[in-house]
Structure formats: structure tokens, C-alpha cells
Write a protein that holds these residues in place. Structure first.
Motif, PDB file in Angstrom:
ATOM      1  N   GLN A   4       0.810  -1.449  -0.018  1.00 47.56           N
ATOM      2  CA  GLN A   4      -0.047  -0.015  -0.114  1.00 47.56           C
ATOM      3  C   GLN A   4       0.796   1.142  -0.067  1.00 47.56           C
ATOM      4  N   LEU A   5       1.864   1.189  -0.918  1.00 50.84           N
ATOM      5  CA  LEU A   5       2.870   2.509  -1.050  1.00 50.84           C
ATOM      6  C   LEU A   5       2.242   3.262  -2.169  1.00 50.84           C
ATOM      7  N   SER A   6       2.350   4.530  -2.097  1.00 49.02           N
ATOM      8  CA  SER A   6       2.299   5.657  -3.051  1.00 49.02           C
ATOM      9  C   SER A   6       3.074   5.667  -4.229  1.00 49.02           C
ATOM     10  N   TYR A   7       4.322   4.810  -4.021  1.00 51.63           N
ATOM     11  CA  TYR A   7       5.075   4.897  -5.231  1.00 51.63           C
ATOM     12  C   TYR A   7       5.608   3.723  -5.476  1.00 51.63           C
ATOM     13  N   ILE A   8       6.147   3.454  -6.589  1.00 49.88           N
ATOM     14  CA  ILE A   8       6.952   2.040  -6.783  1.00 49.88           C
ATOM     15  C   ILE A   8       8.241   2.116  -6.133  1.00 49.88           C
ATOM     16  N   PRO A   9       8.610   0.923  -5.365  1.00 56.21           N
ATOM     17  CA  PRO A   9       9.670   0.932  -4.622  1.00 56.21           C
ATOM     18  C   PRO A   9      11.033   0.554  -5.526  1.00 56.21           C
ATOM     19  N   ASN A  10      11.534   1.197  -6.173  1.00 57.41           N
ATOM     20  CA  ASN A  10      12.556   1.112  -7.074  1.00 57.41           C
ATOM     21  C   ASN A  10      14.072   0.679  -6.529  1.00 57.41           C
ATOM     22  N   TYR A  11      14.017   1.443  -4.938  1.00 58.84           N
ATOM     23  CA  TYR A  11      15.390   1.076  -4.615  1.00 58.84           C
ATOM     24  C   TYR A  11      14.935   0.427  -2.977  1.00 58.84           C
ATOM     25  N   ILE A  12      15.271  -0.870  -2.971  1.00 62.30           N
ATOM     26  CA  ILE A  12      15.126  -1.626  -1.616  1.00 62.30           C
ATOM     27  C   ILE A  12      16.179  -2.044  -1.150  1.00 62.30           C
ATOM     28  N   VAL A  13      16.233  -1.927   0.225  1.00 63.97           N
ATOM     29  CA  VAL A  13      17.156  -2.490   1.158  1.00 63.97           C
ATOM     30  C   VAL A  13      16.581  -3.210   2.210  1.00 63.97           C
ATOM     31  N   ALA A  14      17.318  -4.596   2.262  1.00 65.79           N
ATOM     32  CA  ALA A  14      16.861  -5.453   3.305  1.00 65.79           C
ATOM     33  C   ALA A  14      18.190  -5.784   4.329  1.00 65.79           C
ATOM     34  N   PHE A  15      17.778  -6.108   5.594  1.00 70.34           N
ATOM     35  CA  PHE A  15      18.679  -6.163   6.599  1.00 70.34           C
ATOM     36  C   PHE A  15      18.508  -7.350   7.443  1.00 70.34           C
ATOM     37  N   ASP A  16      19.513  -8.040   7.959  1.00 68.35           N
ATOM     38  CA  ASP A  16      19.418  -9.213   8.505  1.00 68.35           C
ATOM     39  C   ASP A  16      20.586  -9.191   9.440  1.00 68.35           C
ATOM     40  N   ILE A  17      20.418 -10.040  10.806  1.00 65.71           N
ATOM     41  CA  ILE A  17      21.466 -10.337  11.685  1.00 65.71           C
ATOM     42  C   ILE A  17      21.748 -11.636  11.823  1.00 65.71           C
ATOM     43  N   SER A  18      22.912 -11.915  12.158  1.00 63.47           N
ATOM     44  CA  SER A  18      23.634 -13.280  12.311  1.00 63.47           C
ATOM     45  C   SER A  18      24.466 -13.283  13.409  1.00 63.47           C
ATOM     46  N   HIS A  19      24.454 -14.249  14.235  1.00 57.38           N
ATOM     47  CA  HIS A  19      25.522 -14.509  15.216  1.00 57.38           C
ATOM     48  C   HIS A  19      25.890 -16.223  15.605  1.00 57.38           C
ATOM     49  N   LEU A  20      26.715 -16.280  16.220  1.00 59.31           N
ATOM     50  CA  LEU A  20      27.068 -17.522  16.551  1.00 59.31           C
ATOM     51  C   LEU A  20      27.139 -17.512  18.219  1.00 59.31           C
ATOM     52  N   GLN A  21      26.230 -18.169  18.748  1.00 54.42           N
ATOM     53  CA  GLN A  21      25.976 -18.047  20.112  1.00 54.42           C
ATOM     54  C   GLN A  21      26.191 -17.091  20.687  1.00 54.42           C
ATOM     55  N   ALA A  22      25.617 -15.937  20.204  1.00 48.70           N
ATOM     56  CA  ALA A  22      25.833 -14.154  20.586  1.00 48.70           C
ATOM     57  C   ALA A  22      27.146 -13.890  20.678  1.00 48.70           C
ATOM     58  N   THR A  23      28.203 -14.682  20.156  1.00 48.54           N
ATOM     59  CA  THR A  23      29.585 -14.128  20.387  1.00 48.54           C
ATOM     60  C   THR A  23      29.865 -13.277  19.257  1.00 48.54           C
ATOM     61  N   TYR A  24      29.833 -13.823  18.155  1.00 45.51           N
ATOM     62  CA  TYR A  24      30.198 -13.091  17.013  1.00 45.51           C
ATOM     63  C   TYR A  24      29.105 -12.455  16.084  1.00 45.51           C
TER      64      TYR A  24
END
Length: 175
Positions: free
Chosen positions: A44-64
């Protein structure tokens, strides 16, 4: 006899491939532009999303703990926009705090470089991660300039700050 049988099998395979390709192109293929229009409608955007950035987090037992962002311009992966972020270790296994950090750092760098701002941010996570990304937008005075949604992958639900209920997608939908 074996050559005749082999030629018959080859002819049948070629006919099947043509039929399958024709069905795929006529019924199931969706162009990048159509996909972006569908995203506009779905979110329900008023414009076409031509530039999209997606984010994610990763960890190894909360250490790295690391964060990553991937970018799409006009629906096509924009590899120069792919980034990796080392996260402040004091944050521990606090996914929302990590999302805040990488969204803030990414957008701050875009502003510093006087680059084009994204039209849409997609955050891996639920409401808490969404609120953290929105906090980063507020701190950079971008809250009314960039749409942001969080995806809870197990349920294929997109959360928005403006909607009471999430947008639920079918697992195999084009979006």
C-alpha cells in the motif's frame, strides 16, 4: 529399432519442453516491473519501490554478531549495495538493538555520501525489529521518507507500523 525409439523420445522431449516453456512464459512469468507494481499494491505504497534495502542479523551463540544488508535497484540485485557490519559486542543477542545499529549506520553512510535514499527497507524479524529500524529512521529524520516493513519468515507476515494486522503472503506468491 533403438535409433527410431531414441529419435521418438527426443522429439517427445522437445515438444514437452516447448509446451512447458510456453506455459511458463504465458502464465507464470512476471516481469520485474510487474513485480514492483505488485509490491507497491501489497505494501500500500504511494510509489513504486525502485530502491529496496533488506537487513538481517546473524550470530554464533551471541559471540560473533554480524549484520548484512542487500540492495535491489529496479528489482535487480545491486551488488555494490551489499554490506556487512560487525556489531558492537556489548549488544549481545539483542536482535532489535543490532537492527537499530546496522540500519542507522547504513542510512547515515548514505546521507554522508549524499547518495540516493532507499524507497523501502525490509527488516528480518517481527515487531521489535521493526520498531528498532523505525527508531533509526527517526534519529536520522527519515521517518516520513522511507517505508519500512519487517518480515516474520516462519509465517510469511510483513509488519508495518501503520497497520494493526500484518500483511500475510502465501508461501509461493510472487511477492
Amino acid at each position: 529399432d533403438k535409433i527410431i525409439l531414441l529419435n521418438s523420445a527426443l522429439k517427445n522431449a522437445q515438444l514437452s519442453l516447448k509446451r512447458i516453456t510456453k506455459e511458463y512464459l504465458s502464465n507464470k512469468y512476471i516481469s520485474t516491473n510487474e513485480l514492483l507494481l505488485l509490491a507497491k499494491k501489497t505494501f500500500q505504497l504511494s510509489y513504486i519501490p525502485n530502491y529496496i534495502v533488506a537487513f538481517d542479523i546473524s550470530h554464533l551463540q551471541a559471540t560473533y554478531i554480524v549484520g548484512a544488508s542487500i540492495s535491489y535497484k529496479k528489482g535487480v540485485p545491486y551488488k555494490k549495495g551489499y554490506k556487512h557490519y560487525l556489531i558492537n559486542n556489548q549488544l549481545g543477542n539483542n536482535d532489535p538493538a543490532c537492527i537499530f545499529e546496522i540500519v542507522y549506520r547504513c542510512l547515515k553512510q548514505i546521507i554522508s555520501n549524499n547518495s540516493l535514499l532507499p524507497d523501502l527497507l525490509l527488516i528480518d524479524g517481527g515487531k521489535a525489529q521493526l520498531e528498532s529500524a523505525n527508531k533509526a529512521l527517526h534519529e536520522l529524520s527519515l521517518q516520513n521518507k522511507i517505508a519500512v516493513f519487517a518480515l516474520a519468515k516462519q509465517e510469511e507476515e510483513f509488519y508495518s507500523l501503520n497497520e494493526k494486522y500484518p500483511i500475510k503472503l502465501l508461501a509461493r506468491s510472487e511477492e
